[in-house]
Scaffold this active site. Structure first.
Site, PDB file in Angstrom:
ATOM      1  CE1 TYR A  89      38.593  42.738  30.404  1.00 61.77           C
ATOM      2  CE2 TYR A  89      38.932  41.988  32.662  1.00 61.77           C
ATOM      3  CZ  TYR A  89      39.302  42.773  31.590  1.00 61.77           C
ATOM      4  OH  TYR A  89      40.388  43.609  31.707  1.00 61.77           O
ATOM      5  CG  HIS A  95      45.548  44.710  37.040  1.00 63.86           C
ATOM      6  ND1 HIS A  95      44.266  44.768  37.510  1.00 63.86           N
ATOM      7  CD2 HIS A  95      45.442  44.327  35.740  1.00 63.86           C
ATOM      8  CE1 HIS A  95      43.416  44.451  36.549  1.00 63.86           C
ATOM      9  NE2 HIS A  95      44.122  44.165  35.457  1.00 63.86           N
ATOM     10  CD  GLU A 138      38.949  56.188  34.284  1.00 64.04           C
ATOM     11  OE1 GLU A 138      37.843  55.840  34.737  1.00 64.04           O
ATOM     12  OE2 GLU A 138      39.846  56.733  34.983  1.00 64.04           O
TER      13      GLU A 138
END
Length: 366
Positions: free
Chosen positions: A262, A147, A241
């Site tokens: 997950y 990330h 999104e």
């Protein structure tokens, strides 16, 4: 509180659909391979002469001109770990006058082991870059590999927007404006802070933050008509999104989400909360989106105005038809060609797509 979907509904949908993507395949397209033999072309941009600058995630900046690839020297040290490496690249809107190139990369500069996302600008001088200037470096460094973000866009007023993911620190970074990561940022083109940024007067806030509550935005683009900043971001299992970015707004991660962990367990009970923005669109199952561009050209007929988003997970280019800022239809282009990492419209009006372990292709509509 009224919820758009109950959490049980989300789990049931995921059970039924997570094994495959339901978007139909559009066969009215093909491609031409423009740049071959690339591994992970994380980002690319076109120079005024039609040549290309391409960022390979492993840390190589490539100049592609007249069918030949040349490695550009002079880059800062790139911290390559997990999803981090050499990432996006764009030109200043007035590049012809000032020559500035902007790029994002994972950097180990600063305290603590590991790295975090940095934004820099430089100028191309033959086969090297010089005048290097680091505009922003997120802290703290982390040895986590996930990330980093990170996309770059200039808006209509010449502000530089960029994204940094929450670096896997879900429960700390994204909701805290005194910390980097999990944010969309806005700077002046020289790296200074705009005096009307939403948190410039907030004590201890990171003054460059423009919006917060994001997970890992790897797509960002300027809407060609409204000039709004559109982004997409990875959810966990479900809950990717699309968002329209507004100053000072909280996009909810991880307090609200349409995704689950997950392993199938839940981390939140709610999908809506007052004071938090709802996504324009979300995916269940996750498509693992990367790269984002509007078709704004006469090269594709009725496709003009559609939004294109790469799918890493399902290996296709997702074409989203829009009406009143709603996704009303999705179709697979370049189906099965490979993990789509980046999407750009070239100066010739054609769409170019970076495909992992292949290269950069030009999208052709039949």
């Amino acid at each position: 509180m009224k919820l758009r979907l109950s959490f049980l509904s989300i789990i049931l949908i995921c059970i039924l659909t997570c094994a495959q993507d339901k978007n139909p395949i559009n066969t009215d397209n093909s491609y031409e391979l423009i740049v071959s033999d690339l591994n992970i072309p994380w980002g690319f941009t076109f120079l005024p002469d039609g040549s290309m600058l391409i960022n390979e995630k492993a840390g190589e900046l490539i100049h592609f001109k007249n069918g030949k690839k040349t490695t550009i020297s002079g880059l800062p040290e790139v911290y390559v770990n997990g999803q981090g490496g050499l990432m996006d690249i764009i030109l200043h809107p007035n590049y012809k006058e000032n020559g500035w190139i902007y790029f994002s990369y994972a950097s180990s500069e600063g305290e603590n082991q590991g790295g975090n996302t940095a934004i820099a600008r430089a100028k191309l001088n033959g086969n090297r870059i010089d005048n290097l200037n680091v505009l922003y470096k997120a802290i703290p460094n982390s040895r986590r590999g996930q990330h980093f973000g990170s996309r770059l866009v200039f808006d209509k007023d010449g502000y530089l927007f960029f994204t940094i993911g929450e670096r896997g620190n879900r429960d700390v970074n994204p909701q805290d404006i005194t910390r980097d990561c999990g944010k969309v940022y806005r700077l002046n083109d020289d790296g200074s802070i705009p005096n009307d940024n939403p948190f410039v007067n907030e004590p201890n806030a990171k003054k460059a933050i423009y919006s917060y509550g994001h997970r890992n935005p790897q797509g960002m683009t300027l809407h060609p008509q409204t000039k709004e900043i559109w982004t997409h971001e990875h959810g966990p299992k479900g809950g990717d999104e699309i968002n329209i970015i507004k100053a000072g707004k909280n996009y909810g991660w991880p307090v609200i989400s349409y995704g689950i962990n997950y392993n199938g367990s839940k981390f939140t009970e709610i999908t809506e909360k007052e004071g938090m923005e709802q996504p324009l669109h979300y995916w269940i199952p996750s498509i693992a989106p990367s790269g984002m561009a509007f078709i704004n050209s006469d090269k594709y007929g009725s496709w003009n105005g559609n939004l294109l988003i790469g799918s890493l997970k399902f290996r296709y280019l997702d074409m989203c038809s829009l009406k009143n800022n709603k996704v009303i239809k999705e179709e697979r282009l370049l189906d099965g060609l490979g993990r789509v990492r980046c999407v750009e419209q070239g100066p010739d009006g054609y769409i170019y797509v970076g495909i992992e372990n292949l290269g950069i292709v030009k999208l052709i509509k039949h």
